[in-house]
Design an enzyme around this catalytic site. Structure first.
Site, PDB file in Angstrom:
ATOM      1  CG  ASN A 214      68.971  22.534  13.136  1.00 34.30           C
ATOM      2  OD1 ASN A 214      68.111  22.967  12.383  1.00 34.30           O
ATOM      3  ND2 ASN A 214      68.809  22.503  14.464  1.00 34.30           N
TER       4      ASN A 214
ATOM      5  NE  ARG B  75      64.004  24.474  22.994  1.00 32.63           N
ATOM      6  CZ  ARG B  75      64.979  24.609  23.888  1.00 32.63           C
ATOM      7  NH1 ARG B  75      66.171  25.040  23.497  1.00 32.63           N
ATOM      8  NH2 ARG B  75      64.789  24.326  25.151  1.00 32.63           N
TER       9      ARG B  75
ATOM     10  CB  SER C 147      66.549  30.851   6.436  1.00 28.03           C
ATOM     11  OG  SER C 147      65.383  31.649   6.527  1.00 28.03           O
TER      12      SER C 147
ATOM     13  CE1 TYR D 105      68.235  32.663  11.443  1.00 27.23           C
ATOM     14  CE2 TYR D 105      66.801  33.307   9.627  1.00 27.23           C
ATOM     15  CZ  TYR D 105      67.236  32.363  10.534  1.00 27.23           C
ATOM     16  OH  TYR D 105      66.668  31.103  10.525  1.00 27.23           O
TER      17      TYR D 105
ATOM     18  CB  ILE E  91      59.247  25.788  10.250  1.00 28.08           C
ATOM     19  CG1 ILE E  91      59.788  25.711   8.817  1.00 28.08           C
ATOM     20  CG2 ILE E  91      59.025  24.402  10.833  1.00 28.08           C
ATOM     21  CD1 ILE E  91      58.904  25.007   7.828  1.00 28.08           C
TER      22      ILE E  91
END
Length: 257
Positions: free
Chosen positions: A99, A16, A151, A164, A197
């Site tokens: 990813n 996804r 990111s 993260y 996004i």
């Protein structure tokens, strides 16, 4: 001729969001796709059907155009075996898109060791595992494109996202190192740093946080997965044949230095 005709790509976390958008973009350019997910879910099967259709529409004639693989990216030996299986199934590997990623946000003083490890293991160690397994095949054919989905928080940090941000910053360092180690073997390594996004992951932030973030984005809107996929297509194709060790921002101008 399609931009990725006769190419094979591995896309981790392709069920996804951004991963799926990249898979569909590549498929539309004649690429055969091996994508991974954490479970054999209805979403995975739906994505598989969509990618297969896109491959056929683009003229992919090989019997195997796309295959989905259930995989734990944090397991070194499992990833190594999976990559060997993908080479057996498809014949070669030309593109690796790292990813797969997760978030488990909390402030540092509330962050447990397990929460830190879960995010760093998935986002950073997983990319190491796949890179380690893929580069021997790419080195032998003296060509390959390694793409790391980092990111904007890797560049600017974010309160509540130390795990993260650290994992995504690590991907930039990893890609730079791979560019230097394997450039002479024809392997390129680059990063993309998406900003806000519109995906399931960003939707979990809530409308207010999204709206608050828009004031810092010069383009005054969130991005679409397909827009990140465009950058990933550039880095996978021969259009970027002399591009390595680069970080491409895809954030609407959020971090302009």
């Amino acid at each position: 001729m399609k931009l990725l005709q006769n190419k094979v790509a591995i896309i981790t976390g392709g069920t996804r969001g951004i991963g799926k958008a990249i898979a569909l973009k590549y498929a539309g350019e004649g690429c055969r796709i091996a994508f991974t997910g954490r479970s054999d879910s209805p979403a995975m099967q739906q994505t598989l059907a969509e990618i297969e259709a896109a491959c056929r529409a683009a003229g992919v004639s090989e019997e195997l155009a796309c295959k989905a693989y259930v995989n734990d990216s944090t397991n070194f030996n499992e990833v190594d075996a999976l990559v060997k299986k993908i080479v057996e199934d498809f014949g070669h590997i030309d593109i690796l898109v790292n990813n797969a990623g997760i978030t488990k946000d909390t402030l540092m003083l509330r962050m447990s060791e397990q929460v830190w490890d879960d995010v760093v293991d998935t986002n950073l160690k997983g990319a190491f595992n796949f890179t380690h397994a893929c580069v021997p095949f790419m080195a032998r054919q003296r060509s390959g494109s390694l793409i790391y989905m980092s990111s904007v928080v890797a560049q600017g940090g974010n309160a509540g996202q130390a795990n993260y941000a650290a994992s995504k910053a690590g991907l930039i360092g990893l890609s730079h190192s791979m560019a230097k180690e394997f450039g002479a073997r024809g392997i390129r390594a680059n990063c993309i740093t998406p900003g806000l996004i519109l995906t399931d992951m960003s939707a979990a932030l809530g409308d207010k946080i999204i709206e608050d973030n828009l004031q810092y984005i010069p383009m005054k809107r969130a991005g679409k997965p397909e827009e990140v996929a465009g950058a990933a297509l550039f880095l996978a194709s021969d259009l970027s044949s002399y591009v390595t060790g680069s970080v491409i921002s895809c954030d609407g101008g959020r971090f302009i230095f």
